[in-house]
Design an enzyme around this catalytic site. Structure first.
Site, PDB file in Angstrom:
ATOM      1  N   SER A 146     -13.345  70.361  25.723  1.00  0.00           N
ATOM      2  CA  SER A 146     -14.197  69.190  26.009  1.00  0.00           C
ATOM      3  C   SER A 146     -15.259  69.576  27.010  1.00  0.00           C
ATOM      4  CB  SER A 146     -13.355  68.058  26.606  1.00  0.00           C
ATOM      5  OG  SER A 146     -14.199  66.993  26.992  1.00  0.00           O
ATOM      6  N   TYR A 157      -7.760  65.327  33.145  1.00  0.00           N
ATOM      7  CA  TYR A 157      -8.163  65.749  31.786  1.00  0.00           C
ATOM      8  C   TYR A 157      -9.134  66.924  31.883  1.00  0.00           C
ATOM      9  CZ  TYR A 157     -10.665  65.257  27.262  1.00  0.00           C
ATOM     10  OH  TYR A 157     -11.273  65.469  26.043  1.00  0.00           O
TER      11      TYR A 157
HETATM   12  N1  LIG Z   1     -13.517  61.769  20.921  1.00  0.00           N
HETATM   13  C1  LIG Z   1     -14.242  62.284  21.911  1.00  0.00           C
HETATM   14  O1  LIG Z   1     -15.186  61.660  22.423  1.00  0.00           O
HETATM   15  C2  LIG Z   1     -13.919  63.677  22.433  1.00  0.00           C
HETATM   16  C3  LIG Z   1     -14.790  64.273  23.375  1.00  0.00           C
HETATM   17  C4  LIG Z   1     -14.482  65.528  23.862  1.00  0.00           C
HETATM   18  C5  LIG Z   1     -13.342  66.188  23.424  1.00  0.00           C
HETATM   19  N2  LIG Z   1     -12.524  65.583  22.508  1.00  0.00           N
HETATM   20  C6  LIG Z   1     -11.305  66.292  22.113  1.00  0.00           C
HETATM   21  O2  LIG Z   1     -11.219  66.326  20.695  1.00  0.00           O
HETATM   22  C7  LIG Z   1      -9.858  66.256  20.297  1.00  0.00           C
HETATM   23  C8  LIG Z   1      -9.679  65.113  19.297  1.00  0.00           C
HETATM   24  O3  LIG Z   1     -10.167  63.921  19.878  1.00  0.00           O
HETATM   25  P1  LIG Z   1     -10.120  62.539  19.071  1.00  0.00           P
HETATM   26  O4  LIG Z   1     -10.901  61.551  19.870  1.00  0.00           O
HETATM   27  O5  LIG Z   1     -10.486  62.774  17.657  1.00  0.00           O
HETATM   28  O6  LIG Z   1      -8.552  62.222  19.214  1.00  0.00           O
HETATM   29  P2  LIG Z   1      -7.720  60.871  18.934  1.00  0.00           P
HETATM   30  O7  LIG Z   1      -7.177  60.401  20.255  1.00  0.00           O
HETATM   31  O8  LIG Z   1      -8.498  59.904  18.126  1.00  0.00           O
HETATM   32  O9  LIG Z   1      -6.534  61.435  18.038  1.00  0.00           O
HETATM   33  C9  LIG Z   1      -5.614  62.347  18.561  1.00  0.00           C
HETATM   34  C10 LIG Z   1      -4.538  62.607  17.527  1.00  0.00           C
HETATM   35  O10 LIG Z   1      -3.561  63.449  18.146  1.00  0.00           O
HETATM   36  C11 LIG Z   1      -2.264  62.899  17.944  1.00  0.00           C
HETATM   37  N3  LIG Z   1      -1.416  63.252  19.076  1.00  0.00           N
HETATM   38  C12 LIG Z   1      -1.573  62.874  20.378  1.00  0.00           C
HETATM   39  N4  LIG Z   1      -0.588  63.372  21.118  1.00  0.00           N
HETATM   40  C13 LIG Z   1       0.207  64.089  20.277  1.00  0.00           C
HETATM   41  C14 LIG Z   1       1.390  64.847  20.457  1.00  0.00           C
HETATM   42  N5  LIG Z   1       1.966  64.942  21.664  1.00  0.00           N
HETATM   43  N6  LIG Z   1       1.942  65.457  19.405  1.00  0.00           N
HETATM   44  C15 LIG Z   1       1.396  65.347  18.173  1.00  0.00           C
HETATM   45  N7  LIG Z   1       0.270  64.638  17.936  1.00  0.00           N
HETATM   46  C16 LIG Z   1      -0.315  64.020  18.981  1.00  0.00           C
HETATM   47  C17 LIG Z   1      -2.485  61.408  17.858  1.00  0.00           C
HETATM   48  O11 LIG Z   1      -1.393  60.767  17.192  1.00  0.00           O
HETATM   49  C18 LIG Z   1      -3.808  61.331  17.102  1.00  0.00           C
HETATM   50  O12 LIG Z   1      -3.624  61.337  15.710  1.00  0.00           O
HETATM   51  C19 LIG Z   1      -9.045  66.084  21.579  1.00  0.00           C
HETATM   52  O13 LIG Z   1      -8.533  67.328  21.996  1.00  0.00           O
HETATM   53  C20 LIG Z   1     -10.051  65.569  22.570  1.00  0.00           C
HETATM   54  O14 LIG Z   1      -9.721  65.904  23.902  1.00  0.00           O
HETATM   55  C21 LIG Z   1     -12.786  64.353  22.006  1.00  0.00           C
END
Ligand SMILES: NC(=O)c1ccc[n+]([C@@H]2O[C@H](COP(=O)([O-])OP(=O)(O)OC[C@H]3O[C@@H](n4cnc5c(N)ncnc54)[C@H](O)[C@@H]3O)[C@@H](O)[C@H]2O)c1
Length: 262
Positions: A146, A157
């Site tokens: 991120s 985070y």
């Molecule tokens: N969405 C954003 O704005 C953003 C920005 C920067 C980085 N990211 C990174 O991108 C990645 C995906 O983000 P997103 O927003 O698509 O995620 P999200 O929160 O929408 O989905 C995360 C998925 O991971 C699963 N999950 C969570 N904990 C788990 C565990 N312990 N075991 C198994 N599954 C688990 C959840 O059930 C879910 O399906 C993450 O690593 C996040 O940090 C996202």
């Protein structure tokens, strides 16, 4: 805007994508399967099999695991090996800030929860996959980090994702001689449809909603493009780095944040 398709970039490859039930992970897993990969969708959501079945003309499997435990990570890798005969590519996507708070407002248990969610699954999966990649004679790990390694109101985070960047660089150095590339993307703020699985199961307090608004403002201000990205804009570079097109890239963390570098 529909995403361009690169036919068969993953033909003959087995991929494991974590956190594949929604968001960036879901799009990455479906696209990899539609580009010829055999893909294991891993998530702790009980509807993960439904999502794995969404990929068209593709060979997919679903596995339920809590990747905040080492046993969950190891079981997911064993499942992929048993189901598809090996693993070539691991995409560590599980993570996401649970709460937005100025650091002084975090309770100790909340600090721990952020590290468990956004560092431990990647640390565990990177270890648990290694015997499978060694057996294959090589492979690729893509970590989803991120740009929040520099940002307000989510310091635990930020620390977790700084750890993900460190894993990426150090493991890449260690594993180059084993024919394994380790790379990462660092997404910026990303627009997503309403989440079926919320980041914070107990919901946000009024204060947390206000702090979240501060974060959105900061993220847009520090990006050159002054906007959030889309899920497709995050999935595309992850898939590129996972593919053989990126064969001369290892140890790099690619910012995908409209000019912000994290
Ligand atoms: N969405 C954003 O704005 C953003 C920005 C920067 C980085 N990211 C990174 O991108 C990645 C995906 O983000 P997103 O927003 O698509 O995620 P999200 O929160 O929408 O989905 C995360 C998925 O991971 C699963 N999950 C969570 N904990 C788990 C565990 N312990 N075991 C198994 N599954 C688990 C959840 O059930 C879910 O399906 C993450 O690593 C996040 O940090 C996202």
């Amino acid at each position: 805007m529909s995403a361009p398709r690169f036919a068969d970039r993953f033909a003959g490859k087995v991929l494991v994508v974590t956190g594949a039930a929604q968001g960036i992970g879901r799009t990455v897993a479906i696209r990899a399967a539609e580009e010829g990969g055999r893909v294991v969708f891993v998530d702790r959501a009980d509807f993960i099999a439904e999502v794995a079945a969404e990929a068209r003309d593709a060979e997919t499997a679903a596995f339920n695991a809590d990747l905040e435990t080492y046993e969950g990570a190891a079981a997911a890798m064993r499942f992929a090996e048993e189901r598809f005969g090996g693993i070539d590519i691991l995409i560590n996507n599980v993570g996401g800030a649970i709460r937005m708070r100025p650091y002084a407002e975090f309770e100790p248990s909340q600090i721990d929860a952020e590290i468990r969610r956004s560092l431990m699954p990647t640390l565990y999966c990177c270890h648990a996959v290694l015997p499978h990649l060694f057996a294959r004679g090589g492979g690729t790990i893509v970590n989803v980090s991120s740009n929040a390694t520099r940002g307000i109101h989510r310091v635990p985070y930020s620390a977790a994702k700084g750890g993900v960047n460190a894993i990426t660089q150090s493991l890449a150095m260690e594993l180059a001689e084993r024919n394994i590339r380790v790379v990462a993307t660092a997404p910026g703020g990303t627009e997503a449809p309403p989440r079926r699985i919320p980041r914070n199961a107990v919901g946000d307090t009024a204060d947390e909603k206000g702090w979240m608004a501060d974060v959105v403002r900061q993220v847009k201000e520090t990006s050159f493009l002054k906007r959030y990205g889309t899920i497709e804009e995050q999935a595309a570079p992850i898939l590129f780095l996972a593919s053989d097109e990126a064969s001369y890239i290892t140890g790099s963390v690619l910012p995908v944040a409209g000019g912000d570098t994290g």
